[in-house]
Design a protein around this motif. Structure first.
Motif, PDB file in Angstrom:
ATOM      1  N   VAL A 293       0.896  -1.026   0.120  1.00  0.00           N
ATOM      2  CA  VAL A 293       0.075   0.015  -0.027  1.00  0.00           C
ATOM      3  C   VAL A 293       0.984   1.031  -0.156  1.00  0.00           C
ATOM      4  CG1 VAL A 293      -1.767   1.287   1.627  1.00  0.00           C
ATOM      5  CG2 VAL A 293      -2.184  -1.092   1.262  1.00  0.00           C
ATOM      6  N   ASP A 294       0.580   2.058  -0.786  1.00  0.00           N
ATOM      7  CA  ASP A 294       1.351   3.310  -0.981  1.00  0.00           C
ATOM      8  C   ASP A 294       0.995   4.525   0.061  1.00  0.00           C
ATOM      9  OD1 ASP A 294       3.216   2.471  -2.781  1.00  0.00           O
ATOM     10  OD2 ASP A 294       1.730   2.872  -4.587  1.00  0.00           O
ATOM     11  N   VAL A 295      -0.245   4.666  -0.012  1.00  0.00           N
ATOM     12  CA  VAL A 295      -0.796   5.693   0.685  1.00  0.00           C
ATOM     13  C   VAL A 295      -1.639   5.147   1.995  1.00  0.00           C
ATOM     14  CG1 VAL A 295      -2.108   8.198   0.869  1.00  0.00           C
ATOM     15  CG2 VAL A 295      -0.761   7.241  -1.148  1.00  0.00           C
ATOM     16  N   VAL A 296      -1.635   5.525   3.168  1.00  0.00           N
ATOM     17  CA  VAL A 296      -2.671   5.385   4.260  1.00  0.00           C
ATOM     18  C   VAL A 296      -3.114   6.598   4.526  1.00  0.00           C
ATOM     19  CG1 VAL A 296      -3.083   4.538   6.480  1.00  0.00           C
ATOM     20  CG2 VAL A 296      -1.333   3.526   4.951  1.00  0.00           C
ATOM     21  N   VAL A 297      -4.718   6.626   4.369  1.00  0.00           N
ATOM     22  CA  VAL A 297      -5.559   7.786   4.859  1.00  0.00           C
ATOM     23  C   VAL A 297      -6.152   7.420   6.208  1.00  0.00           C
ATOM     24  CG1 VAL A 297      -7.395   9.031   3.994  1.00  0.00           C
ATOM     25  CG2 VAL A 297      -6.057   7.934   2.265  1.00  0.00           C
ATOM     26  N   ALA A 298      -5.725   8.248   7.116  1.00  0.00           N
ATOM     27  CA  ALA A 298      -5.944   7.800   8.391  1.00  0.00           C
ATOM     28  C   ALA A 298      -6.381   9.046   9.512  1.00  0.00           C
ATOM     29  CB  ALA A 298      -4.807   7.131   9.045  1.00  0.00           C
ATOM     30  N   THR A 299      -7.250   8.725  10.611  1.00  0.00           N
ATOM     31  CA  THR A 299      -7.368   9.451  11.797  1.00  0.00           C
ATOM     32  C   THR A 299      -6.018   9.491  12.674  1.00  0.00           C
ATOM     33  OG1 THR A 299      -8.402   7.777  12.968  1.00  0.00           O
ATOM     34  CG2 THR A 299      -9.856   9.096  11.639  1.00  0.00           C
ATOM     35  N   SER A 300      -6.044  10.255  13.490  1.00  0.00           N
ATOM     36  CA  SER A 300      -5.027  10.226  14.305  1.00  0.00           C
ATOM     37  C   SER A 300      -4.601   8.549  14.928  1.00  0.00           C
ATOM     38  CB  SER A 300      -4.952  11.022  15.745  1.00  0.00           C
ATOM     39  OG  SER A 300      -6.112  10.922  16.239  1.00  0.00           O
TER      40      SER A 300
END
Length: 553
Positions: A293-300
């Motif tokens: 996975v290249d990009v993780v879109v996350a909360t804190s």
């Protein structure tokens, strides 16, 4: 006892032979040397600077086990995996996620001297059984990771950390190392006091990460901001040289939204938030580390323990709650030393959400109920008994107990029982707890305002960020958006004179505080009871608003 140079040679040799490290940074060596010389150590090193080595190497040279207090099980597992891949002695963990057999093996290794490193969560040390075994094991080194959690000024304050000072006393106060990546001077003083560090040495590295380009994109409309985020991310992921990154969002819904947007473009992206099953979060974490996975879109929720060297960008789709949180999150970019982009997508109205999220008042009714139960009881009470005696939701009850513990009305034994103060007065206890909660809220709100200041400054953005942590950068950095725009100005050559950074000052209304930064036209002070304030320096001088505070902080 070896000389200083002898210690260094021994440390370098051990690092090379046991861990395969051909060199050590100066800050690492200085901290290790202090440990071997018998001192407690507070080390503040930026993310990715190798804080773990500070205890891993000396532990090999000391008799007895090293205890590492680490707040997340994932962090413990990462550390143990790293040690198992080296020539270091055995390491075990004691945590709630273990199966019965794993826990039995860990206990046996600890009791019989088969483990040199013991990783525990702070809540594990509330149990008498764990502390009793450690006491018999004669711990040689006690390490507090993420030590800013000890401090009520720290942005991730955790009440479980409050008990560590008492645990250290019970263990005979072995050599102690406190490690953190973010601790401004007031937080450092609080850590030293709460842990009771003795004859300690401080190793403080610069907070500056010069390879990170800092930028803020400002918007007035939410739709425009969202479109800007998608466009920016599209450009980054289209280039193989910049496609690996982290995106932080303010909500789980946004994490899913932006992850979906990226996947539609063909990017290898995944969402990560606390609403996902633990197995799914672990899968995303591992896929990111393995380059699947290249990009993780996350909360804190995607936070501590992310140690990937080639993260080329960190994007915040909304303003975080403080510069403390922001600094830790952007610090995950460019750990390989190569340039990386750090961009905040900012809309002033988003700060209203942060203010709302931090506006919870102290639970006065629950505080009063708990204080009265403790007064009537007059002796230790278990948390189970307290839950039966007080009708309140678990989160509200926990907050009330934490506040009462913070103001010294109640203490917690190693077995987890609550012990009321001998002179407990419910009305006074509630008043003190409410006052502490109000002071905490003022601090949080002031941090939000400092976040606004960073986002809206026309001066050098790096100077602004470093100044928040009490570090002065004399000249504009030349590697941020305001420097590129030509709005950043050099600092005046004259000495700020009466208000040096880290000095104590007093204000007629806000009381005592610590000077965090001084610019050509303003001064930022962290007041003990009112949080951060940025004041006009000409007005301060004209109205004599600040005076030197000679009283002890």
């Amino acid at each position: 006892m070896p000389t200083s140079s002898g210690h260094r040679a021994q440390l370098r040799r051990t690092a090379a032979e046991k861990f395969g490290w051909s060199s050590l940074r100066e800050e690492q060596l200085a901290a290790m040397e202090a440990v071997l010389s018998g001192h407690d150590v507070l080390a503040v090193l930026p993310t990715g600077a190798g804080k773990s080595a500070i205890y891993q190497v000396p532990a090999v040279l000391l008799d007895g086990p090293t205890v590492v207090v680490s707040p997340l099980i994932s962090l413990q597992n990462d550390q143990i995996d790293g040690l198992e891949d080296s020539g270091a002695p055995a390491a075990v963990a004691l945590n709630s996620a273990q199966r019965a057999e794993e826990r039995r093996q860990a206990w046996d290794a600890l009791r019989h001297g088969g483990a040199r490193y013991v990783f525990v969560a702070p809540e594990q040390l509330a149990g008498d059984e764990v502390v009793a075994v450690l006491e018999k094991a004669k711990v040689s080194l006690f390490v507090v990771d993420e030590a800013h959690c000890v401090s009520s000024w720290g942005h991730e304050f955790r009440p479980d950390y409050l008990r560590l000072g008492a645990v250290l006393d019970r263990l005979g106060h072995p050599r102690t190392v406190a490690l953190t990546a973010t601790a401004a001077p007031p937080v450092r003083r609080d850590i030293v006091a709460r842990l009771g560090l003795r004859e300690h040495r401080e190793v403080i590295a610069s907070f500056d990460r010069p390879n990170l380009r800092l930028a803020v994109e400002r918007f007035t409309a939410d739709a425009g901001k969202r479109a800007g985020v998608v466009a920016y991310l599209g450009e980054r992921v289209a280039d193989p040289a910049t496609r690996r990154g982290l995106v932080y969002t303010a909500s789980r819904k946004d994490a899913e939204h932006y992850a979906d947007e990226l996947v539609r473009t063909g990017a290898r992206a995944a969402a990560y938030h606390a609403g996902m099953a633990a197995a799914d979060r672990d899968r995303v974490h591992q896929a990111f580390l393995d380059d699947d996975v290249d990009v993780v879109v996350a909360t804190s929720a995607f936070g501590m323990g992310i140690d990937k060297p080639d993260v080329r960008f960190v994007v915040h789709t909304s303003v975080p709650d403080s510069l403390d949180s922001y600094y830790q999150q952007v610090g995950r970019a460019g750990r390989d030393g190569e340039p990386a982009g750090v961009t905040l997508f900012y809309r002033p109205e988003d700060l209203n959400l942060q203010t709302f999220l931090t506006a919870a008042k102290a639970p006065e009714d629950t505080l009063r109920d708990v204080a009265r139960v403790l007064e009537r009881r007059g002796e230790p009470i278990s948390t189970t008994e307290l839950k039966e005696a007080v009708d309140a939701p678990p989160a509200r009850l926990t907050r009330a107990v934490n506040l009462l513990e913070e103001v010294g009305v109640v203490t917690t034994t190693e077995s987890g029982a609550l012990v009321p103060a001998a002179d407990l007065d419910p009305d006074r206890a509630v008043a003190e707890a409410v006052a502490a909660a109000q002071a905490w809220q003022r601090l949080i709100r002031s941090r939000i305002e400092m976040m606004r200041g960073y986002a809206e400054t026309t001066g050098c953005r790096r100077q602004n960020l470093l100044g928040y942590f009490g570090e002065q950068l004399e000249d504009p950095c030349g590697f941020c958006d305001t420097c590129d725009a030509g709005t950043a100005r050099p600092r005046p050559a004259e000495d700020p004179g009466e208000f040096p950074v880290d000095s104590r000052v007093r204000h007629g209304e806000w009381g005592a505080g610590t000077v965090m930064s001084v610019e050509d036209d303003r001064i930022t002070v962290l007041f003990d009871e009112h949080g951060y304030k940025s004041l006009s320096l000409p007005l301060v001088r004209d109205k004599d608003l600040l005076s030197a505070d000679t009283r002890e902080a």
